[in-house]
Scaffold this motif. Structure first.
Motif, PDB file in Angstrom:
ATOM      1  N   GLU A  15      42.305  33.682  42.645  1.00 46.35           N
ATOM      2  CA  GLU A  15      41.878  32.211  41.539  1.00 46.35           C
ATOM      3  C   GLU A  15      42.347  30.483  42.452  1.00 46.35           C
ATOM      4  O   GLU A  15      43.971  31.096  43.103  1.00 46.35           O
ATOM      5  N   GLU A  46      37.813  35.671  43.645  1.00 43.80           N
ATOM      6  CA  GLU A  46      36.993  34.369  43.055  1.00 43.80           C
ATOM      7  C   GLU A  46      36.756  33.374  43.778  1.00 43.80           C
ATOM      8  O   GLU A  46      36.527  32.102  43.077  1.00 43.80           O
ATOM      9  N   THR A  47      37.114  33.814  45.091  1.00 43.42           N
ATOM     10  CA  THR A  47      38.381  32.266  46.148  1.00 43.42           C
ATOM     11  C   THR A  47      37.048  32.247  47.103  1.00 43.42           C
ATOM     12  O   THR A  47      36.063  33.139  47.378  1.00 43.42           O
ATOM     13  N   ARG A  51      42.672  38.640  39.505  1.00 42.77           N
ATOM     14  CA  ARG A  51      41.670  37.934  39.389  1.00 42.77           C
ATOM     15  C   ARG A  51      41.951  36.764  40.314  1.00 42.77           C
ATOM     16  O   ARG A  51      42.971  36.432  39.623  1.00 42.77           O
TER      17      ARG A  51
END
Length: 394
Positions: A265, A323-324, A263
């Motif tokens: 982030e 997820e950014t 992920r």
């Protein structure tokens, strides 16, 4: 040429440490040029001998791997071309190094390399774009010529959205690795940071025309590489043949693969609530005070232990989940991977995959090159601000 051995000595004439990383080459781990992983940094006035085989033909590049935002941003990089024994039938083979530079009013490189805006946003984006160091790169070509264009994106963070103008073209290799068959270019295409594309193009214009490669920015086209058409002949009617295939590494068996979720982030407009750094959990504010804004699966910066330890011959699947609010170009040292499509089909074979905001990208490979290998975002400010880890193949 493919099969040669490259031996050279780095002499560090800088006032700072440096190393050389050989981007995309299937190299012995000790020669990978990563400071404090595969070698000690080469100090001012010191030397280091690089000596390694070149097992695969392709379009590669080399660059500093110390203080990369500044050292690459000031130009410590270059193309490394490994030629096939049987070259394709083209009239010319042209390397096009795409870059951008952040210059001040006196046309000097600005010194704001570590500013927090770049670290936490898209990275260091320049205000001047060049091809082979030239703001208006151009070349005379004959009508009907067939050219091999080797595109290399060496920019700190710029993603180039490109199109062909007055050319008929095919992609024949991605990140140095040949496609099974040339892919016709019928639409604009993207070249992420650190990625390469080998194109074969036919010059279709009439005498006096200016054709070439353009960058697309907010709906406008800007010349990236210009070919001025001279007298010649009619273009070839047949599509190009594929490049010689790369050596087989074995295709991954997805059903039996080790699975790793990564992920991405942090960054501006998302932020980190907390993450692991230096063996302890820290809150986002304290991380930001140290210029750390990004994490991979809750880990900021390179941890002491590898992300995963893999046995040679194992199939591995990595799922990058962005997820950014910004794109990330994830680069794996030491081996290539297949981008895996939604239908589980193996797509392009690359060493750097571009993952857009809010999207995911699955990649798969068979671990075959032993050593400790870096895995990081090649938006260099993102790597400097925490987006990097490593894996071990034994």
């Amino acid at each position: 040429r493919q099969g040669d051995r490259l031996s050279l000595r780095l002499e560090n004439g800088l006032s700072d440490p440096t190393t050389i990383h050989w981007h995309g080459i299937r190299i012995a781990n000790a020669m990978d040029g990563v400071p404090d992983v595969t070698q000690a940094p080469v100090g001012p006035g010191e030397t280091f001998d690089y000596d390694f085989d070149l097992p695969d033909a392709g379009t590669y590049w080399y660059h500093s791997h110390v203080d990369t935002v500044q050292q690459i941003g000031r130009g410590l990089h270059g193309p490394l071309i490994v030629e096939e024994a049987d070259a394709p039938d083209v009239d010319d083979d042209i390397v096009l190094v795409l870059d951008d530079w952040r210059l001040d009013a006196e046309a000097q490189v600005t010194t704001d390399f570590g500013n927090r805006h770049d670290l936490s946003h898209a990275g260091r984006i320049g205000n001047v774009v060049t091809t082979n160091g030239d703001m208006d790169w151009r070349r005379d070509v004959a009508r009907g010529s067939r050219l091999r264009l080797r595109l290399i994106n060496v920019a700190n963070a710029r993603v180039f959205d490109l199109a062909l103008a007055g050319l008929t073209g095919w992609v024949v290799a991605t990140d140095g690795m040949p496609l099974d068959a040339p892919r016709r270019i019928d639409a604009p295409f993207t070249l992420g940071t650190a990625q390469r594309l080998d194109l074969i193009v036919d010059i279709d214009g009439e005498t006096g025309d200016e054709v070439g490669l353009v960058e697309l920015i907010r709906g406008e086209a800007y010349a990236q590489a210009t070919f001025v058409v001279g007298e010649g002949r009619a273009p070839r009617s047949a599509a190009p043949s594929p490049l010689p295939p790369y050596p087989s590494f074995g295709r991954p068996i997805l059903a039996d693969a080790r699975s790793v979720l990564i992920r991405m982030e942090g960054g501006a407009m998302r932020g980190l609530r907390e993450a692991m750094s230096g063996g302890v959990v820290r809150d986002g504010r304290s991380l930001a005070m140290d210029g750390l804004f990004w994490a991979l699966s809750g880990q900021v910066g390179r941890p002491d232990a590898p992300l995963i330890e893999i046995a040679r011959g194992e199939s591995v699947v990595m799922d990058f989940v962005n997820e950014t609010a910004f794109p990330h170009a994830m680069h794996l040292h030491g081996q290539h991977f297949w981008e895996v499509g939604p239908d589980a089909a193996l797509g392009d074979f690359r060493d750097t995959t571009l993952v857009q905001p809010g999207e995911s990208q699955r990649v798969a490979f068979v671990a075959h090159n032993p050593g400790d290998w870096l895995l990081h975002c090649h938006m260099l400010s993102h790597h400097a601000a925490g987006m990097g880890t490593w894996l071990r193949i034994v």
